[in-house]
Scaffold this motif. Sequence first.
Motif, PDB file in Angstrom:
ATOM      1  N   LEU A  64       7.233  -5.343   7.087  1.00  0.00           N
ATOM      2  CA  LEU A  64       7.032  -3.896   6.956  1.00  0.00           C
ATOM      3  C   LEU A  64       8.343  -3.113   6.910  1.00  0.00           C
ATOM      4  O   LEU A  64       8.419  -2.054   6.317  1.00  0.00           O
ATOM      5  CB  LEU A  64       6.150  -3.384   8.082  1.00  0.00           C
ATOM      6  CG  LEU A  64       4.693  -3.890   8.021  1.00  0.00           C
ATOM      7  CD1 LEU A  64       3.993  -3.677   9.345  1.00  0.00           C
ATOM      8  CD2 LEU A  64       3.939  -3.217   6.893  1.00  0.00           C
ATOM      9  N   ALA A  65       9.391  -3.687   7.517  1.00  0.00           N
ATOM     10  CA  ALA A  65      10.714  -3.049   7.456  1.00  0.00           C
ATOM     11  C   ALA A  65      11.446  -3.418   6.167  1.00  0.00           C
ATOM     12  O   ALA A  65      12.397  -2.745   5.772  1.00  0.00           O
ATOM     13  CB  ALA A  65      11.550  -3.482   8.671  1.00  0.00           C
ATOM     14  N   GLY A  66      11.018  -4.501   5.549  1.00  0.00           N
ATOM     15  CA  GLY A  66      11.680  -4.957   4.332  1.00  0.00           C
ATOM     16  C   GLY A  66      13.038  -5.566   4.591  1.00  0.00           C
ATOM     17  O   GLY A  66      13.901  -5.574   3.728  1.00  0.00           O
ATOM     18  N   LYS A  67      13.196  -6.130   5.795  1.00  0.00           N
ATOM     19  CA  LYS A  67      14.464  -6.785   6.123  1.00  0.00           C
ATOM     20  C   LYS A  67      14.314  -7.645   7.370  1.00  0.00           C
ATOM     21  O   LYS A  67      13.402  -7.440   8.170  1.00  0.00           O
ATOM     22  CB  LYS A  67      15.577  -5.771   6.330  1.00  0.00           C
ATOM     23  CG  LYS A  67      15.308  -4.760   7.424  1.00  0.00           C
ATOM     24  CD  LYS A  67      16.405  -3.719   7.464  1.00  0.00           C
ATOM     25  CE  LYS A  67      16.047  -2.623   8.448  1.00  0.00           C
ATOM     26  NZ  LYS A  67      17.038  -1.538   8.447  1.00  0.00           N
ATOM     27  N   PHE A 108      -1.934  -8.920  10.920  1.00  0.00           N
ATOM     28  CA  PHE A 108      -0.726  -9.137  11.710  1.00  0.00           C
ATOM     29  C   PHE A 108       0.005  -7.806  11.885  1.00  0.00           C
ATOM     30  O   PHE A 108       0.138  -7.037  10.932  1.00  0.00           O
ATOM     31  CB  PHE A 108       0.185 -10.150  11.007  1.00  0.00           C
ATOM     32  CG  PHE A 108      -0.498 -11.466  10.749  1.00  0.00           C
ATOM     33  CD1 PHE A 108      -0.467 -12.474  11.695  1.00  0.00           C
ATOM     34  CD2 PHE A 108      -1.195 -11.683   9.566  1.00  0.00           C
ATOM     35  CE1 PHE A 108      -1.115 -13.683  11.465  1.00  0.00           C
ATOM     36  CE2 PHE A 108      -1.843 -12.887   9.320  1.00  0.00           C
ATOM     37  CZ  PHE A 108      -1.804 -13.885  10.279  1.00  0.00           C
ATOM     38  N   VAL A 109       0.474  -7.564  13.093  1.00  0.00           N
ATOM     39  CA  VAL A 109       1.220  -6.346  13.406  1.00  0.00           C
ATOM     40  C   VAL A 109       2.447  -6.700  14.234  1.00  0.00           C
ATOM     41  O   VAL A 109       2.532  -7.781  14.821  1.00  0.00           O
ATOM     42  CB  VAL A 109       0.346  -5.306  14.169  1.00  0.00           C
ATOM     43  CG1 VAL A 109      -0.829  -4.851  13.318  1.00  0.00           C
ATOM     44  CG2 VAL A 109      -0.137  -5.857  15.489  1.00  0.00           C
ATOM     45  N   LEU A 151       1.701   2.175   5.861  1.00  0.00           N
ATOM     46  CA  LEU A 151       1.069   3.401   6.352  1.00  0.00           C
ATOM     47  C   LEU A 151       0.366   3.155   7.683  1.00  0.00           C
ATOM     48  O   LEU A 151       0.383   4.000   8.575  1.00  0.00           O
ATOM     49  CB  LEU A 151       0.060   3.944   5.328  1.00  0.00           C
ATOM     50  CG  LEU A 151       0.595   4.194   3.915  1.00  0.00           C
ATOM     51  CD1 LEU A 151      -0.535   4.601   2.986  1.00  0.00           C
ATOM     52  CD2 LEU A 151       1.681   5.261   3.941  1.00  0.00           C
ATOM     53  N   GLU A 152      -0.266   1.993   7.811  1.00  0.00           N
ATOM     54  CA  GLU A 152      -0.973   1.643   9.038  1.00  0.00           C
ATOM     55  C   GLU A 152      -0.226   0.616   9.876  1.00  0.00           C
ATOM     56  O   GLU A 152      -0.711   0.208  10.933  1.00  0.00           O
ATOM     57  CB  GLU A 152      -2.383   1.139   8.705  1.00  0.00           C
ATOM     58  CG  GLU A 152      -3.266   2.214   8.101  1.00  0.00           C
ATOM     59  CD  GLU A 152      -4.711   1.785   7.986  1.00  0.00           C
ATOM     60  OE1 GLU A 152      -5.116   0.772   8.606  1.00  0.00           O
ATOM     61  OE2 GLU A 152      -5.452   2.475   7.260  1.00  0.00           O
ATOM     62  N   GLY A 153       0.937   0.172   9.396  1.00  0.00           N
ATOM     63  CA  GLY A 153       1.760  -0.761  10.171  1.00  0.00           C
ATOM     64  C   GLY A 153       1.133  -2.128  10.351  1.00  0.00           C
ATOM     65  O   GLY A 153       1.201  -2.710  11.431  1.00  0.00           O
ATOM     66  N   VAL A 170       0.824  -1.202   0.000  1.00  0.00           N
ATOM     67  CA  VAL A 170       0.000   0.000   0.000  1.00  0.00           C
ATOM     68  C   VAL A 170       0.859   1.254   0.000  1.00  0.00           C
ATOM     69  O   VAL A 170       1.857   1.347   0.720  1.00  0.00           O
ATOM     70  CB  VAL A 170      -0.928   0.005   1.244  1.00  0.00           C
ATOM     71  CG1 VAL A 170      -1.727   1.293   1.337  1.00  0.00           C
ATOM     72  CG2 VAL A 170      -1.853  -1.200   1.225  1.00  0.00           C
ATOM     73  N   SER A 171       0.459   2.220  -0.808  1.00  0.00           N
ATOM     74  CA  SER A 171       1.024   3.570  -0.762  1.00  0.00           C
ATOM     75  C   SER A 171      -0.156   4.526  -0.730  1.00  0.00           C
ATOM     76  O   SER A 171      -1.305   4.120  -0.924  1.00  0.00           O
ATOM     77  CB  SER A 171       1.922   3.831  -1.975  1.00  0.00           C
ATOM     78  OG  SER A 171       1.181   3.742  -3.165  1.00  0.00           O
ATOM     79  N   GLU A 172       0.110   5.798  -0.495  1.00  0.00           N
ATOM     80  CA  GLU A 172      -0.986   6.776  -0.433  1.00  0.00           C
ATOM     81  C   GLU A 172      -1.815   6.750  -1.711  1.00  0.00           C
ATOM     82  O   GLU A 172      -3.036   6.824  -1.666  1.00  0.00           O
ATOM     83  CB  GLU A 172      -0.441   8.188  -0.194  1.00  0.00           C
ATOM     84  CG  GLU A 172      -0.034   8.467   1.232  1.00  0.00           C
ATOM     85  CD  GLU A 172      -1.178   8.459   2.244  1.00  0.00           C
ATOM     86  OE1 GLU A 172      -2.357   8.535   1.846  1.00  0.00           O
ATOM     87  OE2 GLU A 172      -0.886   8.344   3.438  1.00  0.00           O
ATOM     88  N   SER A 173      -1.159   6.606  -2.848  1.00  0.00           N
ATOM     89  CA  SER A 173      -1.884   6.668  -4.119  1.00  0.00           C
ATOM     90  C   SER A 173      -2.644   5.385  -4.454  1.00  0.00           C
ATOM     91  O   SER A 173      -3.525   5.398  -5.311  1.00  0.00           O
ATOM     92  CB  SER A 173      -0.918   7.010  -5.255  1.00  0.00           C
ATOM     93  OG  SER A 173       0.032   5.984  -5.418  1.00  0.00           O
TER      94      SER A 173
END
Length: 195
Positions: free
Chosen positions: A191-194, A169-170, A150-152, A120-123
């Motif tokens: 979400l961190a991409g790593k 999942f968070v 954006l919402e984690g 997800v991105s803003e657009s």
Amino acid sequence: MTTTIQKLTFEAYLAYDDGTDTRYELVNGELRPMSLGMGKHGAITEFINDQFKSEISRVEFSWTAKDMRVGVRSPRGGRWDTSRSPDVTVLSIAQWDAMVDREAVITLNEPPPLLVVEVVSESTKSADYRAKYSEYSVLEIPEYWIVDPLEGKVTICQLNEGRYDEAVFVDEALIESPTFPALRLTAGQILAGKL
């Protein structure tokens, strides 16, 4: 003064070339430019794709994972065609090989991919949670991930009798993927991409 937007058929979309490197999705017959996204978007997409490829190799499935290289044609909701380009697509090697001499688009008469991921991105937020969610369920894609920095959160949607059941999942929660049950990743890592 109104501007008329030229509508394209699916065939015209596949042949479209505006002389730039811009990539487009086709949504209800209209070209929608796909932005490059923030660096984080690319890092997440690449990380997920790498993790899928590693797991596919480990378990020796006849699958492949492709980041932003495969289109998915959607059924007509109206009069005009739609073709999406998920951030990550998991499909069989046989299906990928069948596209070697044609556009890399999974058409309506072919089996759906095994799994798709949208970051997800803003657009893209509205489309990822609404339009694509609906389209992917109608296409009977068994698993759809909505990765939302954006919402984690990471939402994994599993097809059940034509509709998606969702699991969110968070943070340090281990994701639960029906397609990759042995994948040991937390929402935070995705979400961190790593790792």
